[in-house]
Design a protein around this motif. Structure first.
Motif, short mmCIF file in Angstrom:
data_model
loop_
_atom_site.label_atom_id
_atom_site.label_comp_id
_atom_site.label_asym_id
_atom_site.label_seq_id
_atom_site.Cartn_x
_atom_site.Cartn_y
_atom_site.Cartn_z
N PRO A 1 0.82 -1.23 0.00
CA PRO A 1 0.00 0.00 0.00
C PRO A 1 0.85 1.27 0.00
O PRO A 1 0.48 2.26 -0.64
CB PRO A 1 -0.82 -0.11 1.29
CG PRO A 1 -0.87 -1.56 1.59
CD PRO A 1 0.44 -2.11 1.10
N ALA A 2 1.96 1.24 0.68
CA ALA A 2 2.83 2.42 0.69
C ALA A 2 3.39 2.68 -0.71
O ALA A 2 3.52 3.83 -1.13
CB ALA A 2 3.96 2.23 1.69
N ASN B 1 0.68 4.33 -2.76
CA ASN B 1 0.56 5.76 -2.44
C ASN B 1 1.69 6.56 -3.07
O ASN B 1 1.47 7.67 -3.56
CB ASN B 1 0.57 5.97 -0.92
CG ASN B 1 -0.67 5.41 -0.26
OD1 ASN B 1 -1.69 5.19 -0.92
ND2 ASN B 1 -0.59 5.16 1.03
N ALA C 1 0.91 7.01 -6.76
CA ALA C 1 -0.12 8.03 -6.98
C ALA C 1 0.46 9.43 -6.81
O ALA C 1 0.15 10.34 -7.58
CB ALA C 1 -1.28 7.81 -6.01
N LYS C 2 1.31 9.61 -5.81
CA LYS C 2 1.94 10.92 -5.60
C LYS C 2 2.86 11.27 -6.76
O LYS C 2 2.91 12.43 -7.19
CB LYS C 2 2.72 10.90 -4.28
CG LYS C 2 3.26 12.24 -3.88
CD LYS C 2 2.16 13.19 -3.52
CE LYS C 2 2.73 14.48 -3.00
NZ LYS C 2 1.69 15.47 -2.75
N GLU D 1 0.74 12.49 -9.58
CA GLU D 1 0.26 13.84 -9.29
C GLU D 1 1.35 14.87 -9.58
O GLU D 1 1.09 15.91 -10.20
CB GLU D 1 -0.17 13.92 -7.83
CG GLU D 1 -0.66 15.26 -7.40
CD GLU D 1 -1.01 15.30 -5.92
OE1 GLU D 1 -1.00 16.40 -5.36
OE2 GLU D 1 -1.28 14.24 -5.34
#
Length: 98
Positions: free
Chosen positions: A39-40, A43, A46-47, A50
């Motif tokens: 999960p990390a 994330n 996704a960052k 972005e």
């Protein structure tokens, strides 16, 4: 005495080997740690997307300002934005890209 030295060699071999249970426990611990890490990593991915998107938008704004300074108009002229005149007046101000 020969049997004693042979027994000692055999005993030292069995003490240094891993048992199946120890191996399974180690593998299960590694699997749990990997499960917590995934999960990390999601994330972080996704960052990164972005940040990449923001960088591309900044580059488009910088290119538009450079084009405007060279040709005294935006790449999208008023003819192209006739239907979007409120958008054009908003984009015409340089405050949008700062």
């Amino acid at each position: 005495m020969k049997s004693r030295s042979g027994d000692q060699k055999h005993a030292s071999c069995t003490q240094s080997a891993f048992t199946l249970i120890e191996l399974l426990v180690t593998v299960s611990i590694i699997a749990m740690l990997a499960g917590m890490l995934l999960p990390a990593l999601g994330n972080a991915r996704a960052k990164a997307r972005e940040i990449s998107c923001v960088n591309k938008i900044r580059q488009i704004g910088t290119a538009s300002i450079a084009y405007r300074e060279d040709f005294n108009e935006f790449p999208c002229t008023e003819r192209w934005l006739d239907d979007f005149s409120p958008v054009y007046s908003y984009l015409n101000s340089l405050d949008v890209f700062v």
